[in-house]
Design a protein around this motif. Structure first.
Motif, PDB file in Angstrom:
ATOM      1  N   SER A 303       0.857  -1.182   0.000  1.00  0.00           N
ATOM      2  CA  SER A 303       0.000   0.000   0.000  1.00  0.00           C
ATOM      3  C   SER A 303       0.895   1.235   0.000  1.00  0.00           C
ATOM      4  N   SER A 304       0.493   2.263  -0.728  1.00  0.00           N
ATOM      5  CA  SER A 304       1.261   3.496  -0.786  1.00  0.00           C
ATOM      6  C   SER A 304       0.328   4.650  -1.151  1.00  0.00           C
ATOM      7  N   VAL A 305       0.855   5.858  -1.030  1.00  0.00           N
ATOM      8  CA  VAL A 305       0.110   7.065  -1.366  1.00  0.00           C
ATOM      9  C   VAL A 305       1.071   8.037  -2.039  1.00  0.00           C
ATOM     10  N   CYS A 306       0.636   8.638  -3.139  1.00  0.00           N
ATOM     11  CA  CYS A 306       1.402   9.701  -3.780  1.00  0.00           C
ATOM     12  C   CYS A 306       0.463  10.874  -4.054  1.00  0.00           C
ATOM     13  N   THR A 307       1.007  12.002  -4.445  1.00  0.00           N
ATOM     14  CA  THR A 307       0.214  13.213  -4.620  1.00  0.00           C
ATOM     15  C   THR A 307       0.346  13.753  -6.037  1.00  0.00           C
ATOM     16  N   ILE A 308      -0.679  14.502  -6.457  1.00  0.00           N
ATOM     17  CA  ILE A 308      -0.706  15.135  -7.776  1.00  0.00           C
ATOM     18  C   ILE A 308      -1.151  16.577  -7.601  1.00  0.00           C
ATOM     19  N   SER A 309      -0.454  17.484  -8.235  1.00  0.00           N
ATOM     20  CA  SER A 309      -0.834  18.894  -8.211  1.00  0.00           C
ATOM     21  C   SER A 309      -2.003  19.126  -9.162  1.00  0.00           C
ATOM     22  N   THR A 310      -2.976  19.936  -8.738  1.00  0.00           N
ATOM     23  CA  THR A 310      -4.165  20.184  -9.542  1.00  0.00           C
ATOM     24  C   THR A 310      -4.465  21.674  -9.597  1.00  0.00           C
ATOM     25  N   ILE A 311      -5.358  22.037 -10.513  1.00  0.00           N
ATOM     26  CA  ILE A 311      -5.775  23.423 -10.685  1.00  0.00           C
ATOM     27  C   ILE A 311      -7.157  23.652 -10.090  1.00  0.00           C
ATOM     28  N   ASN A 312      -8.099  22.793 -10.481  1.00  0.00           N
ATOM     29  CA  ASN A 312      -9.457  22.885  -9.986  1.00  0.00           C
ATOM     30  C   ASN A 312     -10.041  21.488  -9.893  1.00  0.00           C
ATOM     31  N   CYS A 313     -11.313  21.394  -9.529  1.00  0.00           N
ATOM     32  CA  CYS A 313     -11.933  20.088  -9.324  1.00  0.00           C
ATOM     33  C   CYS A 313     -11.977  19.280 -10.616  1.00  0.00           C
ATOM     34  N   GLU A 314     -12.324  19.917 -11.710  1.00  0.00           N
ATOM     35  CA  GLU A 314     -12.386  19.200 -12.988  1.00  0.00           C
ATOM     36  C   GLU A 314     -11.017  18.677 -13.383  1.00  0.00           C
ATOM     37  N   ASP A 315     -10.000  19.491 -13.192  1.00  0.00           N
ATOM     38  CA  ASP A 315      -8.638  19.064 -13.487  1.00  0.00           C
ATOM     39  C   ASP A 315      -8.209  17.926 -12.555  1.00  0.00           C
ATOM     40  N   ALA A 316      -8.614  17.984 -11.294  1.00  0.00           N
ATOM     41  CA  ALA A 316      -8.259  16.937 -10.335  1.00  0.00           C
ATOM     42  C   ALA A 316      -8.879  15.601 -10.729  1.00  0.00           C
ATOM     43  N   ARG A 317     -10.156  15.610 -11.140  1.00  0.00           N
ATOM     44  CA  ARG A 317     -10.810  14.368 -11.550  1.00  0.00           C
ATOM     45  C   ARG A 317     -10.151  13.784 -12.802  1.00  0.00           C
ATOM     46  N   SER A 403      -9.356  24.848  -4.709  1.00  0.00           N
ATOM     47  CA  SER A 403      -8.655  24.983  -5.993  1.00  0.00           C
ATOM     48  C   SER A 403      -7.155  25.142  -5.776  1.00  0.00           C
ATOM     49  N   GLY A 404      -6.390  24.373  -6.532  1.00  0.00           N
ATOM     50  CA  GLY A 404      -4.937  24.455  -6.482  1.00  0.00           C
ATOM     51  C   GLY A 404      -4.271  23.520  -5.500  1.00  0.00           C
ATOM     52  N   GLN A 405      -5.029  22.770  -4.732  1.00  0.00           N
ATOM     53  CA  GLN A 405      -4.403  21.911  -3.737  1.00  0.00           C
ATOM     54  C   GLN A 405      -3.982  20.585  -4.346  1.00  0.00           C
ATOM     55  N   GLU A 406      -3.086  19.888  -3.674  1.00  0.00           N
ATOM     56  CA  GLU A 406      -2.654  18.560  -4.105  1.00  0.00           C
ATOM     57  C   GLU A 406      -3.666  17.516  -3.654  1.00  0.00           C
ATOM     58  N   ILE A 407      -3.847  16.496  -4.473  1.00  0.00           N
ATOM     59  CA  ILE A 407      -4.753  15.408  -4.133  1.00  0.00           C
ATOM     60  C   ILE A 407      -3.944  14.138  -3.887  1.00  0.00           C
ATOM     61  N   ARG A 408      -4.451  13.294  -3.006  1.00  0.00           N
ATOM     62  CA  ARG A 408      -3.776  12.057  -2.635  1.00  0.00           C
ATOM     63  C   ARG A 408      -4.305  10.902  -3.466  1.00  0.00           C
ATOM     64  N   MET A 409      -3.382  10.089  -3.991  1.00  0.00           N
ATOM     65  CA  MET A 409      -3.739   8.932  -4.793  1.00  0.00           C
ATOM     66  C   MET A 409      -3.369   7.650  -4.038  1.00  0.00           C
ATOM     67  N   PRO A 410      -4.341   7.016  -3.364  1.00  0.00           N
ATOM     68  CA  PRO A 410      -4.037   5.783  -2.623  1.00  0.00           C
ATOM     69  C   PRO A 410      -3.882   4.593  -3.569  1.00  0.00           C
ATOM     70  N   ILE A 411      -2.910   3.737  -3.271  1.00  0.00           N
ATOM     71  CA  ILE A 411      -2.622   2.554  -4.089  1.00  0.00           C
ATOM     72  C   ILE A 411      -2.541   1.343  -3.165  1.00  0.00           C
ATOM     73  N   SER A 412      -3.265   0.286  -3.508  1.00  0.00           N
ATOM     74  CA  SER A 412      -3.215  -0.966  -2.745  1.00  0.00           C
ATOM     75  C   SER A 412      -3.191  -2.130  -3.723  1.00  0.00           C
ATOM     76  N   ILE A 413      -2.319  -3.088  -3.456  1.00  0.00           N
ATOM     77  CA  ILE A 413      -2.191  -4.282  -4.295  1.00  0.00           C
ATOM     78  C   ILE A 413      -2.165  -5.508  -3.389  1.00  0.00           C
ATOM     79  N   SER A 414      -2.983  -6.491  -3.698  1.00  0.00           N
ATOM     80  CA  SER A 414      -3.024  -7.732  -2.920  1.00  0.00           C
ATOM     81  C   SER A 414      -3.102  -8.929  -3.861  1.00  0.00           C
ATOM     82  N   PHE A 415      -2.762 -10.092  -3.340  1.00  0.00           N
ATOM     83  CA  PHE A 415      -2.743 -11.339  -4.109  1.00  0.00           C
ATOM     84  C   PHE A 415      -3.718 -12.327  -3.480  1.00  0.00           C
ATOM     85  N   THR A 416      -4.490 -12.993  -4.321  1.00  0.00           N
ATOM     86  CA  THR A 416      -5.486 -13.962  -3.864  1.00  0.00           C
ATOM     87  C   THR A 416      -5.329 -15.256  -4.651  1.00  0.00           C
ATOM     88  N   GLU A 417      -5.222 -16.376  -3.931  1.00  0.00           N
ATOM     89  CA  GLU A 417      -5.087 -17.672  -4.589  1.00  0.00           C
ATOM     90  C   GLU A 417      -6.463 -18.228  -4.929  1.00  0.00           C
TER      91      GLU A 417
END
Length: 470
Positions: A303-317, A403-417
């Motif tokens: 699991s990890s988290v990284c950030t992305i710079s954005t301009i507005n809500c539409e740009d963030a999405r 507007s203009g704030q960074e957004i967090r991108m959560p990442i999770s990877i798991s394995f299932t047999e």
């Protein structure tokens, strides 16, 4: 008090005079031990082309800083950097750890464009170290003059980068060209109707190795078109180099264990049309060039988290949606063997549009999960573990956003047999067919027209014998 003040001033003057005389005597002496170290001047304001570093180097045995080259314009900077580049090239030709490219006529160091300053623009070049995975990203266009870049910038030209030679493997005794798996032709940019077509957007270079020897190389190039007379500083190039060890049949263990993933081994994804190591960004900026992505290892959840710079809500999405389409692959590689097949990754559909638009919130991902399904194949004593499928899921919600704030991108990877229970398989019982074959009475029985009368006589004779025996 009155007589002491002039006396103190006289004494102070004499002390300064003696110190000055001593300094002149010391400086005029021939002192070869004086060391003038190299000078590195760090400037806040930009110099040519956009780098913040400007170096003046002198040898330690030089007693004077004479003949220091002064750069007053872009043309002088180009001449200065060209001379330094030629010197660096000649000095580094013997460095066998760096990747080389060329033909039978000349071999040179292979370089990528790179951002060496605080900005994201391509302000320098990056050598490629052999047997080490790397990815560089930078923006090559800091001007609206796309016409000159379209025809002159070699890093926008895939044909100039990869088409006029081969990658070579150098040793102390020989230089060997690395064969290419694909003979596809590379495209050169073409200017037409205020547009530059065929601009190199990204390149994935895959080297396949057998031990310490490089067997082959494959290049996957992606292109884009850029308009003229507009600001193209959004355009970013990505160059990736991967060194993948081959697993061939001769390397399979003597117990005939088939090749599959092992716990803690690097997993692979399909990017473009070729397999590359699967890695995801961790911490910091999601597209940072200084922080290397973390590899995804088999059976190691992460699991990890990284950030992305954005301009507005539409740009963030838009950026969040593009990020997850890129970081979670659509196809994984089932195993690191030669007979590997693609394992598709499904995506759960989500609604990105806001149900109730707001100025203080934005509908963004709050969690994500890539579920990788694997299975054991073979017998219980001799099996391999392979990836058979995957599934990515996103959970979206209205989160506070300015507007203009960074957004967090959560990442999770798991394995299932998903291996089904083993089954005991035995040989089936033998089946005995006691029926007589169709030609058992041959030649006493026949269906041919020629022997019809003879068969009739034989039948009468057999009936007569049976009657007598009774």
């Amino acid at each position: 008090m009155g007589t002491n003040a002039p006396r103190n001033r006289n004494e102070l003057f004499v002390m300064h005079l003696l110190g000055f005389i001593f300094l002149l005597t010391y400086c005029s002496a021939d002192t070869p031990e004086v060391c003038y170290p190299s000078v590195v001047r760090h400037r806040i304001d930009s110099i040519f082309p956009t780098s913040r570093l400007f170096c003046v180097s002198k040898q330690n045995d030089d007693l004077e800083y004479g003949d220091v080259e002064i750069v007053n314009g872009e043309e002088q900077w180009n001449e200065f950097s060209k001379s330094r580049w030629q010197q660096d090239e000649s000095d580094s030709q013997e460095n066998l750890e760096l990747l080389h490219f060329g033909s039978s006529r000349a071999v040179r160091l292979f370089k990528f464009p790179a951002a060496i300053s605080a900005s994201d623009f391509c302000t320098g070049t990056q050598n490629v170290i052999t047997k080490r995975n790397m990815t560089v990203k930078c923006k090559p266009l800091a001007t609206t003059d796309i016409l000159s870049h379209c025809s002159e910038n070699e890093f926008l030209n895939a044909q100039a980068l990869f088409g006029n030679g081969d990658f070579v493997e150098r040793t102390e005794n020989e230089t060997i060209a690395i064969p290419r798996l694909s003979t596809a032709q590379f495209i050169a940019p073409v200017w037409n109707n205020s547009m530059c077509y065929g601009v190199l957007k990204s390149a994935n270079i895959i080297f396949r190795m057998n031990g310490i020897k490089t067997n082959s190389v494959e290049i996957d190039a992606q292109y884009d078109s850029l308009p003229g007379n507009v600001d193209n500083n959004w355009f970013e190039q990505t160059f990736s180099v991967y060194w993948i060890p081959l697993v061939v049949a001769s390397e399979i263990e003597t117990n005939q264990t088939v090749v599959g993933y092992k716990a803690g081994e690097q997993t692979y994804r399909v990017k473009g049309s070729i397999p590359v190591p699967f890695a995801v960004p961790t911490l910091g900026n999601c597209y940072s060039g200084s922080i290397a992505p973390s590899p995804v290892f088999f059976l190691r959840s992460m699991s990890s988290v990284c950030t992305i710079s954005t301009i507005n809500c539409e740009d963030a999405r838009a950026k969040a949606r593009a990020f997850y389409e890129q970081v979670y692959p659509s196809v994984l590689v089932s195993s690191p063997s030669e007979d590997a097949h693609p394992a598709s990754v499904g995506r759960v559909n989500v609604t990105w549009e806001e149900l109730s638009p707001s100025t203080i919130s934005c509908r963004l991902p709050v969690s994500s999960l890539l579920q990788i399904y694997y299975s054991k194949q073979g017998s219980t004593k001799n099996y391999r573990e392979v990836i058979i499928a995957g599934n990515s899921q996103l959970l979206l919600d209205d989160v506070p956003y300015l507007s203009g704030q960074e957004i967090r991108m959560p990442i999770s990877i798991s394995f299932t047999e998903v291996t089904p229970p083993p089954k005991n398989i035995f040989s089936a019982l033998p089946y005995v067919d006691i029926r007589l074959p169709h030609d058992f009475f041959y030649p006493f029985m026949s269906t041919s027209n020629y022997s019809a009368s003879l068969n009739y006589s034989q039948c009468i004779f057999i009936i007569f014998i049976i009657y007598i025996l009774k």
